[in-house]
Every structure is written in C-alpha cells, then in structure tokens.
Design a protein around this motif. Structure first.
Motif, short mmCIF file in Angstrom:
data_model
loop_
_atom_site.label_atom_id
_atom_site.label_comp_id
_atom_site.label_asym_id
_atom_site.label_seq_id
_atom_site.Cartn_x
_atom_site.Cartn_y
_atom_site.Cartn_z
N ALA A 1 0.64 -1.25 0.22
CA ALA A 1 0.14 0.08 -0.18
C ALA A 1 0.73 1.40 0.11
O ALA A 1 0.50 2.09 -0.26
N ALA A 2 1.91 1.60 1.07
CA ALA A 2 2.36 2.48 1.11
C ALA A 2 3.19 2.88 -0.66
O ALA A 2 3.88 3.89 -1.06
N LEU A 3 4.42 1.55 -1.09
CA LEU A 3 4.74 1.64 -2.44
C LEU A 3 3.80 2.36 -3.71
O LEU A 3 3.70 3.50 -4.38
N GLY A 4 2.65 1.44 -3.43
CA GLY A 4 1.40 1.90 -4.49
C GLY A 4 0.99 3.42 -3.97
O GLY A 4 1.00 3.99 -5.26
N GLY A 5 1.29 3.73 -3.05
CA GLY A 5 0.45 4.94 -2.69
C GLY A 5 1.89 6.07 -2.99
O GLY A 5 1.24 7.37 -3.11
N THR A 6 2.74 5.53 -3.09
CA THR A 6 4.01 6.39 -2.68
C THR A 6 3.94 6.75 -4.46
O THR A 6 4.47 8.16 -5.26
N LEU A 7 3.97 5.91 -5.88
CA LEU A 7 3.55 6.22 -6.49
C LEU A 7 2.03 7.14 -7.71
O LEU A 7 2.64 7.21 -8.73
N PHE B 1 -9.99 6.89 -2.45
CA PHE B 1 -9.84 5.90 -3.26
C PHE B 1 -8.79 5.14 -1.79
O PHE B 1 -8.41 3.66 -1.93
N GLY B 2 -8.87 6.18 -1.03
CA GLY B 2 -7.88 5.92 0.27
C GLY B 2 -8.50 4.97 1.10
O GLY B 2 -7.85 3.74 1.60
N PRO B 3 -9.51 5.36 1.81
CA PRO B 3 -10.61 4.00 2.15
C PRO B 3 -10.94 2.98 1.77
O PRO B 3 -10.27 2.15 2.14
N ALA B 4 -11.05 2.97 -0.16
CA ALA B 4 -11.37 2.09 -0.25
C ALA B 4 -10.41 0.97 -0.76
O ALA B 4 -10.38 0.12 0.17
N TRP B 5 -8.98 1.42 -1.04
CA TRP B 5 -7.84 0.92 -0.88
C TRP B 5 -7.70 -0.24 0.84
O TRP B 5 -6.89 -0.68 0.69
N THR B 6 -7.65 1.66 1.39
CA THR B 6 -7.84 0.47 2.73
C THR B 6 -8.64 -0.87 3.56
O THR B 6 -7.99 -1.64 4.22
N THR B 7 -9.81 -0.49 2.79
CA THR B 7 -10.01 -1.62 3.38
C THR B 7 -10.09 -2.53 3.04
O THR B 7 -9.83 -4.18 3.03
N LEU C 1 2.63 -2.34 -10.31
CA LEU C 1 3.16 -1.99 -11.39
C LEU C 1 1.92 -1.67 -12.01
O LEU C 1 2.63 -0.74 -12.79
N TRP C 2 0.40 -1.82 -11.56
CA TRP C 2 -0.49 -1.10 -12.17
C TRP C 2 -0.18 0.34 -11.73
O TRP C 2 0.00 1.68 -12.95
N SER C 3 0.39 0.81 -10.81
CA SER C 3 0.52 2.07 -10.20
C SER C 3 1.43 2.96 -10.73
O SER C 3 1.60 3.73 -10.89
#
Length: 162
Positions: free
Chosen positions: A22-28, A50-56, A94-96
C-alpha cells in the motif's frame, strides 16, 4: 510463549506486507497536474474515496492471507499462498507504476487483466481451504473490475499516450 508467537506471526507478516504494498503504491500514485488534466468520466468516484477503499481492501487481504495460511495443511500449500499474494502485490504496484509514474494508462489497461487474474486465481485456490479467505477477496475483485473499466474509459477519452 512460542504458541502465542506462532498465532500472531502470520498476522504480523501479512499486515507488514500489505502495508508495504500500500505504501509503495501510494508513493507511486501522483494525482498532480498530469492526472488532474486527464479527461475522466462523470461517474468516477471522488479522489478522496480511493484511500478508504484501498485501506479496506488491504485489511481484508490480510484477513484472507491469514485465513488461507491457517487453513493450509502443509508447507507447500503455505508457500503457494505466499507466492500468490506476492504476485498480486507485485502486479498491484506495477499497475500504479504504469498508470501514474510512467503516465501510460494504456499499458496499465493491459496489465490490469493480469492483476484481475491474480485476485481470481487465489479466490479459486483458497475456496477449498478457507471460504473466508475467498470471500474476503470479493471486494478487491469487484474494485479492480470497476477500476479496469475506469482505466478503459480514461484510455478512450485521452489516447494516444506516450
């Protein structure tokens, strides 16, 4: 004490892996001027969602991983579980990378099919050992299905890229 450690070890490892992905994807994920200037469909969720969705989704992935791990009967199955989640984490990042860092939503659109399969395959595999593990991945699969359609729409509205 060893028994208590063995109960929490898979939880801590799965949580650490999810946080790292999550951190790496968020950084990208850069939603700066390039992203803001993309034409997007009117039905796109607001950026704050998007943040709450990905956290869940990542929290449920941790539950899935731990449930599958505990349901696995032997080391080989546990190694497969780790491999499936590692592949999924790689494809998620990779998607991010493709969409945001390289600014290639067209390439990300090709890649999202592999990400989708990297969610569906563990769901099928886990069904035999833990229905909970499979069901916890349903929101992830639904979100990536929606995201793939959103990605397709962004490509159609903004192509060509590169």
């Amino acid at each position: 004490m060893a028994q208590r450690e063995s109960v929490w070890k898979p939880v801590l490892v799965a949580a650490a892996a999810a946080i790292a992905v999550a951190a790496l994807g968020g950084t990208l994920t850069d939603i700066g001027p390039w992203y803001q200037n993309l034409k997007k469909p009117s039905w796109q969720p607001p950026d704050w969602l998007f943040g709450p969705a990905w956290t869940t989704i990542f929290a449920l992935a941790v539950v899935s991983a731990v449930s599958a791990w505990r349901g696995a009967r032997d080391r080989t199955r546990r190694e497969w579980i780790i491999g499936l989640f590692a592949l999924n984490g790689f494809l998620n990042v990779l998607w991010s990378t493709l969409f945001f860092a390289l600014r290639r939503p067209d390439w990300a659109l090709l890649e999202v099919g592999f990400l989708w399969l990297a969610i569906a395959l563990p769901m099928a595999v886990f069904w035999r050992i833990s229905k909970t593990a499979t069901l916890c991945l349903v929101p992830y699969l639904l979100w990536v299905t929606f995201a793939a359609y959103l990605n397709l729409t962004v490509v159609r509205l903004n192509a060509p890229f590169g």
